[in-house]
Motif scaffolding. Structure first.
Motif, PDB file in Angstrom:
ATOM      1  N   LYS A  86       0.854  -1.184   0.000  1.00 27.72           N
ATOM      2  CA  LYS A  86       0.000   0.000   0.000  1.00 27.72           C
ATOM      3  C   LYS A  86       0.894   1.240   0.000  1.00 27.72           C
ATOM      4  O   LYS A  86       2.095   1.157   0.299  1.00 27.72           O
ATOM      5  CB  LYS A  86      -0.918   0.005   1.225  1.00 27.72           C
ATOM      6  N   PRO A  87       0.312   2.408  -0.322  1.00 28.74           N
ATOM      7  CA  PRO A  87       1.112   3.640  -0.296  1.00 28.74           C
ATOM      8  C   PRO A  87       1.619   3.952   1.108  1.00 28.74           C
ATOM      9  O   PRO A  87       1.067   3.487   2.119  1.00 28.74           O
ATOM     10  CB  PRO A  87       0.115   4.710  -0.772  1.00 28.74           C
ATOM     11  N   GLY A  88       2.682   4.735   1.174  1.00 31.53           N
ATOM     12  CA  GLY A  88       3.191   5.206   2.455  1.00 31.53           C
ATOM     13  C   GLY A  88       3.998   4.190   3.225  1.00 31.53           C
ATOM     14  O   GLY A  88       4.332   4.422   4.395  1.00 31.53           O
ATOM     15  N   MET A  89       4.337   3.095   2.633  1.00 35.96           N
ATOM     16  CA  MET A  89       5.012   2.000   3.333  1.00 35.96           C
ATOM     17  C   MET A  89       6.460   1.820   2.883  1.00 35.96           C
ATOM     18  O   MET A  89       7.314   1.384   3.659  1.00 35.96           O
ATOM     19  CB  MET A  89       4.220   0.714   3.098  1.00 35.96           C
ATOM     20  N   ALA A  90       6.755   2.149   1.635  1.00 38.58           N
ATOM     21  CA  ALA A  90       8.059   1.817   1.061  1.00 38.58           C
ATOM     22  C   ALA A  90       9.209   2.536   1.747  1.00 38.58           C
ATOM     23  O   ALA A  90      10.258   1.929   2.012  1.00 38.58           O
ATOM     24  CB  ALA A  90       8.059   2.119  -0.436  1.00 38.58           C
ATOM     25  N   TYR A 114       6.842   1.979  -4.458  1.00 38.01           N
ATOM     26  CA  TYR A 114       5.415   1.830  -4.753  1.00 38.01           C
ATOM     27  C   TYR A 114       5.029   2.990  -5.656  1.00 38.01           C
ATOM     28  O   TYR A 114       5.606   4.077  -5.536  1.00 38.01           O
ATOM     29  CB  TYR A 114       4.607   1.857  -3.442  1.00 38.01           C
ATOM     30  N   PRO A 115       4.072   2.825  -6.579  1.00 35.68           N
ATOM     31  CA  PRO A 115       3.677   3.945  -7.443  1.00 35.68           C
ATOM     32  C   PRO A 115       2.895   4.995  -6.657  1.00 35.68           C
ATOM     33  O   PRO A 115       1.684   4.881  -6.452  1.00 35.68           O
ATOM     34  CB  PRO A 115       2.804   3.282  -8.515  1.00 35.68           C
ATOM     35  N   ASP A 121      11.851  10.384  -4.938  1.00 35.93           N
ATOM     36  CA  ASP A 121      12.695  10.979  -3.895  1.00 35.93           C
ATOM     37  C   ASP A 121      13.274   9.901  -2.988  1.00 35.93           C
ATOM     38  O   ASP A 121      14.473   9.895  -2.700  1.00 35.93           O
ATOM     39  CB  ASP A 121      11.899  11.987  -3.071  1.00 35.93           C
ATOM     40  N   TYR A 122      12.419   8.971  -2.517  1.00 33.13           N
ATOM     41  CA  TYR A 122      12.988   7.976  -1.597  1.00 33.13           C
ATOM     42  C   TYR A 122      13.792   6.919  -2.334  1.00 33.13           C
ATOM     43  O   TYR A 122      14.697   6.308  -1.743  1.00 33.13           O
ATOM     44  CB  TYR A 122      11.932   7.378  -0.661  1.00 33.13           C
ATOM     45  N   VAL A 123      13.519   6.697  -3.622  1.00 32.91           N
ATOM     46  CA  VAL A 123      14.372   5.796  -4.398  1.00 32.91           C
ATOM     47  C   VAL A 123      15.749   6.429  -4.597  1.00 32.91           C
ATOM     48  O   VAL A 123      16.781   5.764  -4.436  1.00 32.91           O
ATOM     49  CB  VAL A 123      13.714   5.438  -5.736  1.00 32.91           C
TER      50      VAL A 123
END
Length: 301
Positions: A86-90, A114-115, A121-123
């Motif tokens: 889910k979003p906000g987890m990666a 996650y898309p 930014d976090y990648v």
């Protein structure tokens, strides 16, 4: 008297020695935060829809014991495949993985995405912190890898030449976005993107081998392939097995440890039992990963 684990560890090391290898490199092992791993194991225990069958976990041990067992097997390097659903987890998972890699030097620093807005930014941050491999799970994440939200992510990974191990085949159960077509669309936009197709794209073996044939940066991993467990429902057709000799530099060994329903040794013997020559076996179990992840300084621990 040897324990069962000691016997298996000796057999795994002996297999590597017979091939003239210093050890094995396993590009598909799972380490993740304890509460997340517990939920993953509970899903397998319940034979959830994405599993679809009884699936006992062979190596249900605490984190330290799982690391020790891989080292006992003579695994020189492994990964911490983890993924958001889910979003906000990666970003949170990436922070955990950075810490795990720092305290586990034989683990290839792994990250995920996650898309979602901010993914690039976090990648980028993960790459700057030393991430050497990313994990994408199209089935569990239930997202389209060709979603334009991921274009900045794929662009970063292509330019940095950091591989992504991607579960995108429709096994063991199909998802809304599994199969070769979404990956084909991604590669049209990012033709130099280094992807490692998990499970050799099970069960769409021919289609994913075709993609590898036309894109030299695409690799495949052997995770769970050729074992009796997988062959019971999704065997690779004989004509596709014969093609594997032509991909000796593009196939990497993966196990899915600890989430496998059989001994680790069986995963290795499934690969070495294909009847392909020893140079092919050495490449798959060790040499290809050394090249792809630039691990030439590896030594037996």
């Amino acid at each position: 008297m040897e324990t069962e684990h000691e016997r298996e560890a000796r057999a795994v090391r002996d297999l590597a020695t017979r091939l003239g290898l210093p050890g094995i490199i396993d590009v598909h092992t799972h380490f993740m935060p304890g509460n997340v791993m517990d939920k993953v194991w509970a899903y397998f225990d319940a034979a959830g829809p994405l599993v679809g069958r009884e699936w006992p976990i062979a190596y249900r041990h605490d984190e330290d014991e799982r690391v020790r067992r891989l080292r006992d097997f003579g695994v020189l390097a492994f990964t911490s495949m983890l993924y958001p659903h889910k979003p906000g987890m990666a970003a949170w998972l990436n922070a955990w993985a950075t810490d795990f890699a720092a305290r586990t030097p034989d683990c290839l620093h792994t990250a995920t995405f996650y898309p979602e807005p901010g993914a690039a930014d976090y990648v980028a941050s993960a790459i700057e912190r030393g991430a050497r491999v990313f994990k994408s799970h199209v089935q569990v994440g239930d997202y389209d890898p060709s979603d334009t939200l991921l274009d900045p992510v794929w662009g970063l990974l292509q330019e940095a030449e950091v591989p992504t191990v991607i579960h995108c085949g429709s096994g063991p159960a199909p998802g809304r976005f599994t199969g070769p077509e979404p990956i084909r669309l991604v590669l049209q936009r990012f033709p130099r993107l280094p992807l490692v197709i998990a499970h050799m794209g099970m069960p769409e073996y021919a289609e994913f081998l075709d993609l590898a044939e036309s894109h030299e940066a695409v690799h495949l991993d052997t995770t769970m392939n050729f074992t009796a467990f997988s062959d019971e429902q999704m065997p690779m057709p004989a004509d596709q097995v014969r093609r594997l000799a032509d991909f000796g530099d593009r196939i990497l060994f993966g196990s899915d440890f600890p989430n496998i329903p059989y001994p680790y040794l069986e995963a290795l013997e499934a690969v070495t039992g294909l009847g392909l020559d020893e140079s092919w076996q050495r490449a798959v179990l060790h040499d290809n990963a050394v090249r792809l992840f630039e691990l030439s300084d590896l030594r037996v621990g």
